[in-house]
Design a protein around this motif. Structure first.
Motif, PDB file in Angstrom:
ATOM      1  N   PHE A  53      45.698  35.448  41.690  1.00 61.06           N
ATOM      2  CA  PHE A  53      46.317  34.646  40.752  1.00 61.06           C
ATOM      3  C   PHE A  53      47.773  33.911  41.807  1.00 61.06           C
ATOM      4  O   PHE A  53      48.829  33.164  41.481  1.00 61.06           O
ATOM      5  CB  PHE A  53      46.544  34.892  39.782  1.00 61.06           C
ATOM      6  N   ASP A  54      47.918  34.783  42.376  1.00 57.31           N
ATOM      7  CA  ASP A  54      49.048  35.115  43.536  1.00 57.31           C
ATOM      8  C   ASP A  54      49.056  35.689  44.178  1.00 57.31           C
ATOM      9  O   ASP A  54      49.188  36.924  44.336  1.00 57.31           O
ATOM     10  CB  ASP A  54      50.375  35.385  42.358  1.00 57.31           C
ATOM     11  N   SER A  55      48.892  34.976  46.078  1.00 62.87           N
ATOM     12  CA  SER A  55      49.246  35.883  46.696  1.00 62.87           C
ATOM     13  C   SER A  55      49.845  36.316  46.950  1.00 62.87           C
ATOM     14  O   SER A  55      50.038  37.361  48.224  1.00 62.87           O
ATOM     15  CB  SER A  55      48.386  34.677  47.935  1.00 62.87           C
ATOM     16  N   SER A  56      51.086  35.901  46.631  1.00 62.64           N
ATOM     17  CA  SER A  56      52.232  36.999  47.310  1.00 62.64           C
ATOM     18  C   SER A  56      52.365  38.820  46.477  1.00 62.64           C
ATOM     19  O   SER A  56      53.615  39.567  47.183  1.00 62.64           O
ATOM     20  CB  SER A  56      53.839  35.965  47.136  1.00 62.64           C
ATOM     21  N   LEU A  57      51.892  38.588  45.549  1.00 69.18           N
ATOM     22  CA  LEU A  57      51.742  40.178  44.944  1.00 69.18           C
ATOM     23  C   LEU A  57      50.486  40.660  46.134  1.00 69.18           C
ATOM     24  O   LEU A  57      49.227  40.456  46.728  1.00 69.18           O
ATOM     25  CB  LEU A  57      50.151  39.856  43.498  1.00 69.18           C
ATOM     26  N   ARG A  58      50.992  41.854  46.264  1.00 68.47           N
ATOM     27  CA  ARG A  58      50.219  42.662  46.888  1.00 68.47           C
ATOM     28  C   ARG A  58      50.313  44.309  45.732  1.00 68.47           C
ATOM     29  O   ARG A  58      51.053  44.302  44.804  1.00 68.47           O
ATOM     30  CB  ARG A  58      50.814  43.185  48.168  1.00 68.47           C
ATOM     31  N   ILE A  97      39.872  34.368  27.835  1.00 70.75           N
ATOM     32  CA  ILE A  97      40.442  33.212  27.991  1.00 70.75           C
ATOM     33  C   ILE A  97      41.161  33.198  29.159  1.00 70.75           C
ATOM     34  O   ILE A  97      41.699  31.465  30.653  1.00 70.75           O
ATOM     35  CB  ILE A  97      40.726  32.323  27.054  1.00 70.75           C
ATOM     36  N   CYS A  98      42.321  33.577  29.396  1.00 67.54           N
ATOM     37  CA  CYS A  98      43.418  33.353  30.618  1.00 67.54           C
ATOM     38  C   CYS A  98      43.365  33.096  32.156  1.00 67.54           C
ATOM     39  O   CYS A  98      43.222  32.819  32.416  1.00 67.54           O
ATOM     40  CB  CYS A  98      44.958  33.886  29.893  1.00 67.54           C
ATOM     41  N   SER A  99      42.629  35.036  32.114  1.00 66.11           N
ATOM     42  CA  SER A  99      42.117  34.958  32.890  1.00 66.11           C
ATOM     43  C   SER A  99      40.570  34.382  33.783  1.00 66.11           C
ATOM     44  O   SER A  99      40.944  34.776  34.851  1.00 66.11           O
ATOM     45  CB  SER A  99      41.859  36.520  33.250  1.00 66.11           C
ATOM     46  N   GLU A 100      40.161  33.903  33.353  1.00 67.56           N
ATOM     47  CA  GLU A 100      38.346  33.001  33.539  1.00 67.56           C
ATOM     48  C   GLU A 100      38.580  31.726  32.964  1.00 67.56           C
ATOM     49  O   GLU A 100      37.968  30.842  33.701  1.00 67.56           O
ATOM     50  CB  GLU A 100      37.787  34.183  33.347  1.00 67.56           C
ATOM     51  N   ASP A 101      38.669  31.375  32.300  1.00 66.34           N
ATOM     52  CA  ASP A 101      38.628  29.581  31.962  1.00 66.34           C
ATOM     53  C   ASP A 101      40.037  29.097  32.525  1.00 66.34           C
ATOM     54  O   ASP A 101      39.253  27.555  32.935  1.00 66.34           O
ATOM     55  CB  ASP A 101      38.704  29.687  30.668  1.00 66.34           C
ATOM     56  N   LEU A 102      41.299  29.083  32.102  1.00 65.49           N
ATOM     57  CA  LEU A 102      42.263  28.848  32.765  1.00 65.49           C
ATOM     58  C   LEU A 102      42.310  28.679  33.853  1.00 65.49           C
ATOM     59  O   LEU A 102      42.363  29.328  34.954  1.00 65.49           O
ATOM     60  CB  LEU A 102      43.475  28.974  31.495  1.00 65.49           C
ATOM     61  N   ALA A 103      43.372  27.920  34.697  1.00 68.72           N
ATOM     62  CA  ALA A 103      43.836  28.008  36.017  1.00 68.72           C
ATOM     63  C   ALA A 103      44.356  29.380  36.566  1.00 68.72           C
ATOM     64  O   ALA A 103      45.118  30.065  35.865  1.00 68.72           O
ATOM     65  CB  ALA A 103      44.837  26.662  36.242  1.00 68.72           C
ATOM     66  N   ASN A 137      49.430  32.532  33.611  1.00 63.83           N
ATOM     67  CA  ASN A 137      47.788  32.320  33.606  1.00 63.83           C
ATOM     68  C   ASN A 137      47.802  34.179  33.102  1.00 63.83           C
ATOM     69  O   ASN A 137      47.335  34.758  32.644  1.00 63.83           O
ATOM     70  CB  ASN A 137      46.725  31.990  33.694  1.00 63.83           C
ATOM     71  N   LEU A 138      48.228  35.104  35.087  1.00 60.05           N
ATOM     72  CA  LEU A 138      48.196  36.137  34.866  1.00 60.05           C
ATOM     73  C   LEU A 138      48.803  36.725  34.614  1.00 60.05           C
ATOM     74  O   LEU A 138      48.318  37.912  33.283  1.00 60.05           O
ATOM     75  CB  LEU A 138      48.371  36.226  36.538  1.00 60.05           C
ATOM     76  N   GLU A 139      49.733  36.815  33.934  1.00 61.61           N
ATOM     77  CA  GLU A 139      51.045  37.405  33.131  1.00 61.61           C
ATOM     78  C   GLU A 139      50.817  37.489  31.561  1.00 61.61           C
ATOM     79  O   GLU A 139      50.702  37.981  31.029  1.00 61.61           O
ATOM     80  CB  GLU A 139      52.752  36.551  33.346  1.00 61.61           C
TER      81      GLU A 139
END
Length: 905
Positions: A709-714, A662-668, A673-675
């Motif tokens: 979810f976050d473009s800054s993450l590598r 729900i947090c990774s697919e349904d919510l923004a 939400n990634l955390e």
């Protein structure tokens, strides 16, 4: 003694020696006058003759020139004698001097003499085999004439002459000693005549002879040419059988065997002659007469059988053979009626005669037949079938009195009543009377025989009779403690043989004796589901629910069947009754909620799930409640229910999975939400260490997509890879984790690393069908065949491997092989949705519309629940309300898209 050829030469030598001696005496004694008087003109003439003979013999080089001569041969009165002696000397004498010189030859000279080869003419010419030239008819005729002239005196003395018939080559004797000329050339004319007759027998069309070459060659190939060994065997058989006939001329098989030997040898005339002698020697043997009729043409065979009947009037076989030889039906009837006059108790003759009659005449004949042969059950039953209902009853009653120990008559009576539409009570009474009557007359009938009679009655269209037989005979000879197992096996066996009514009757009787046995009720439900109607299935389920109200399965199946039939209200009624019988049953609550959920009543489903959480709380109830809210896009309510469920059932992994999804697919898709999703997966991995393979996979996929979810993450790929490595350490020898790691590397473009991981995975899990199927589908084209063969050897019955091999055949356009292997895959595991989807995609591309629809119908009937692709599509929120057929089309479409992408790549 001299040789015969040299006798004259020896005698002349003696005479010359005698003459020389006398001349010497005359010279010494002066008796010239007496000598001349003694040797006169005759002696001179003899000397001349002998001299001519010597000259002749010397010129020819015959033995006359080689005669032995005395010492006087060297000194003759003329020079010719000395010359002839030198010319006629032996070769050895001529080389005598050279032979003597051989004594002086040294050993070296002797060894230096070269070898002399054989250069004679016989070695120069190529040797050839003897050539045999056939003699002409003219030469044979001349030779025959010479022989006839040479033997004319003998023929005239005997007063008869041999005459050769030109037509058939046989010799005849002409009285009176007349010499008749022999014409052997007529043989060629006879052959030409026979060939012409054969051609004349062929069909003629518009003046041209039509010959079928194939048929003609076939007829030639059918001609049997006997070998020397076969001829020897035939001769031995003749001698042996002749000894048999001579020893016992009344032995019929000996005559038959002798005739058949001659027939096999191609001597039909001799065979007929022998069998006629056999008929004379064995007039009371019907086999001999039948063999004689067989060897002769039909018309002569009729005459032979007529004679046989006079000798053996009670032979049924002879009458039947005589009837077979008749071509006219009226003649056949006449022969059989005459046979019945001589043999009124023969059932075989009655049957043959009745078969030739129509219904009315057959009824009359059967009426007479049952009087003549009252012991024949077939006659009674046949007569009953031809009579009306009332008359049939009378006939069967008479048959029952005549044959009180035969159960067939009782069964026929039960079928008769059932055929008239009379209820099962009458039929059961007849069967009950039959059992008691047979017991009274001490007729032993086993339970297996009764069951076979029941199956036969069902096959003939009498299910009530079959049920009556089962009811009154199923318990015969069965111990009380073995009844349940025995009756269950009997029902299963009857079902396999296609006797559904018999199996139903056996189960009904077993359930009446064991009404609380769940296994029997399940067997009955399965029987009705596969072979019965919806109504019969509902009746069995209702009876099962009534007998076993605490067993939820019968309530649920009955409600589902009504729901699938479109009777939603009926399904609700069944579930209401199930609530009354099982108020705390989780399955009943979830089934009721699902019914309302699937029929578009989410509020009623929500209320039912709320009551279920209060009265029968469980982890599945919380999961279904959260799933309902998620489907209705109430994500916060769903997360609250998940948290509530986790507090009560912390070791249920699906709650953590759903929270993370729900947090990774349904919510923004943001960092928050990634955390939240990470926390759900981490808590699940900590709380469910033994059942967390899917959680590890979901967590790795989340880290792989962290950049979304976050473009800054590598480093999402690195973290996902490390998670999977850690999962494999904690869950060793798990093929699903290996497959996910391999696919991760392929998605990242690390094909070499993926190949390395596949090799390590196959070393750790060598018999995993999932890994082997993945290895086949991802291997280079040139290696797929070898990898398929290796996979089949390791996992011959794994449906995923079989489906992968089928896909390989389909890619090579081997459609028949591909269809065969797809069929095998869906049979091995009908609940694996991936196999059905691949099969459907194959038929959509290569099969017909009918084949594609057939696969779809079978998939819907199988109701697949497993499969990686299948579950990934069917469990998506937008696809949860889709039917199995719609889901099959979606998954098949996805497979086709993947195939197109692989082809382009």
């Amino acid at each position: 003694a001299a040789a015969p050829g040299g006798a004259p030469a020896s005698r002349s030598a003696e005479l010359r020696a005698a003459k020389k001696a006398m001349q010497q005496q005359q010279q010494q004694g002066g008796g010239a006058a007496s000598s001349s008087s003694q040797f006169g003109d005759e002696d001179q003439e003899a000397d001349a003759v002998y001299a001519a003979i010597d000259e002749r013999m010397a010129s020819k080089g015959t033995s006359g020139g080689k005669r032995k001569r005395g010492d006087d041969d060297t000194t003759t009165n003329n020079g010719t004698s000395n010359g002839n002696a030198n010319a006629n000397a032996k070769i050895g004498d001529q080389f005598r001097e050279l032979k003597e010189k051989l004594a002086d030859v040294t050993e070296d000279e002797w060894s230096a003499i070269p070898d002399v080869g054989d250069y004679s003419l016989k070695y120069k010419q190529k040797r050839r085999e003897d050539v045999f030239t056939p003699l002409t008819d003219t030469l044979l005729a001349d030779r025959s004439k010479i022989n006839a002239d040479a033997t004319a005196g003998t023929a005239s003395l005997s007063g008869n002459a041999q005459v050769m018939d030109a037509a058939d080559g046989t010799a005849t004797t002409a009285p009176g000693g007349a010499n008749t000329s022999v014409r052997l050339s007529g043989l060629a004319e006879a052959r030409g005549t026979v060939l012409g007759m054969s051609l004349d027998k062929m069909d003629s069309v518009t003046g041209q002879t039509v010959v079928d070459p194939k048929g003609y060659l076939t007829s030639l190939s059918s001609v049997k040419v006997a070998t020397e060994a076969e001829i020897g065997d035939i001769n031995k058989a003749r001698l042996l059988l002749k000894s048999v006939r001579d020893t016992n001329p009344k032995h019929g098989p000996g005559w038959i065997a002798a005739a058949r030997v001659e027939e096999a040898a191609g001597k039909t005339h001799q065979a007929r002659k022998l069998i006629q002698e056999g008929c004379e020697s064995c007039p009371d043997n019907e086999d001999v007469w039948l063999e004689a009729a067989r060897l002769h043409p039909p018309e002569i065979g009729k005459t032979i059988l007529a004679a046989a009947v006079r000798h053996i009037p009670t032979s049924v076989k002879i009458f039947l053979r005589a009837a077979d030889l008749e071509q006219n039906a009226a003649a056949k009837k006449a022969v059989l009626r005459k046979a019945l006059e001589a043999n009124p108790t023969s059932v075989t003759l009655w049957k043959a005669a009745i078969e030739l009659e129509d219904a009315d005449d057959a009824r009359i004949l059967l009426g007479v037949a049952v009087e003549k042969v009252p012991h024949s059950v077939e006659m009674w039953l046949a007569l009953a079938r031809l009579e009306t209902h009332e008359n049939a009853r009378k006939v069967l009653n008479q048959a029952r009195k005549a044959l009180p120990a035969d159960r067939s008559i009782w069964i026929a009576a039960a079928k008769l009543e059932e055929g008239q539409g009379i209820g099962s009570d009458v039929v059961e009474k007849i069967v009950d009377k039959a059992v008691r009557s047979l017991a009274k007359h001490e007729a032993v009938v086993s339970r297996a025989q009764w069951l076979k009679d029941a199956e036969n009655a069902e096959a003939s269209g009498a299910p009530l009779t079959a049920a009556g037989i089962v009811k009154h005979t199923i318990g015969i000879g069965v111990d009380p403690e073995d009844r349940l197992r025995t009756w269950a096996d009997d029902a299963a066996g009857s079902k396999e043989r296609g006797a559904i009514s018999t199996a139903r009757a056996i189960l009904a009787h077993a359930l009446s004796a064991f009404p609380s046995k769940r296994s029997l009720w399940l067997q009955a439900v399965e029987l009705e589901r596969s072979n019965g109607t919806k109504q019969s299935l509902d009746e069995v389920l209702a009876a099962a629910s009534e007998r076993l109200p605490r067993v939820e399965i019968f309530w649920l199946v009955r409600a589902k069947e009504r729901w699938m039939a479109g009777n939603v209200e009926g399904a609700r009624e069944v579930l209401t009754e199930a609530f009354a019988a099982n108020p705390d049953s989780e399955q009943v609550w979830l089934a009721a909620a699902k019914l309302e959920w699937e029929t578009g009543e989410p509020e009623r489903a929500r209320v039912l799930l709320q009551r279920a959480r209060d009265r029968a709380p469980s982890a599945r109830v919380y999961m279904k409640s959260a799933l309902l809210e998620r489907e209705n896009r109430h994500y916060n309510d769903a997360l609250n229910l998940i948290e509530e469920g986790i507090l009560k059932y912390s070791n249920f992994p699906k709650l953590y999975m759903m929270g993370g999804q729900i947090c990774s697919e349904d919510l923004a898709r943001d960092k928050q939400n990634l955390e939240r999703a990470r926390k759900f997966y981490q808590r699940g991995l900590q709380s469910c260490p033994n059942d967390s393979v899917t959680l590890w996979i979901l967590a790795s996929r989340l880290e792989e997509r962290a950049g979304e979810f976050d473009s800054s993450l590598r480093g999402g790929l690195t973290k996902a890879r490390s998670l999977l490595e850690l999962s494999r350490l904690k869950n060793p020898k798990n093929p699903e984790l290996w497959v996910e790691a391999i696919r991760l590397e392929r998605r990242a473009g690390n094909d070499k690393l993926a190949v390395t991981l596949m090799a390590r995975a196959l070393q750790e899990c060598p018999s995993s069908g999932l890994l082997l199927a993945e290895n086949i589908s991802t291997a280079p084209r040139v290696e797929q065949k070898s990898k398929s063969a290796d996979a089949i050897k390791k996992c011959p019955d794994d449906p995923r491997v079989i489906a992968a091999v089928a896909s390989l055949f389909a890619s090579e356009r081997k459609h028949e092989k591909g269809r065969k292997w797809f069929e095998r895959a869906v049979i091995l595991d009908p609940e694996l949705g991936d196999s059905w989807a691949r099969y459907y995609a194959f038929e959509s591309e290569s099969g017909s519309t009918a084949q594609k629809e057939k696969v779809k119908e079978r998939c819907v009937a199988a109701e697949p629940k497993h499969g990686e692709l299948w579950c990934s599509f069917m469990k998506q929120m937008e696809n949860r309300q889709k039917s199995i057929g719609e889901g099959l089309e979606l998954v098949a479409k996805k497979i086709q898209e993947q195939k197109e992408l692989a082809t382009v790549g």
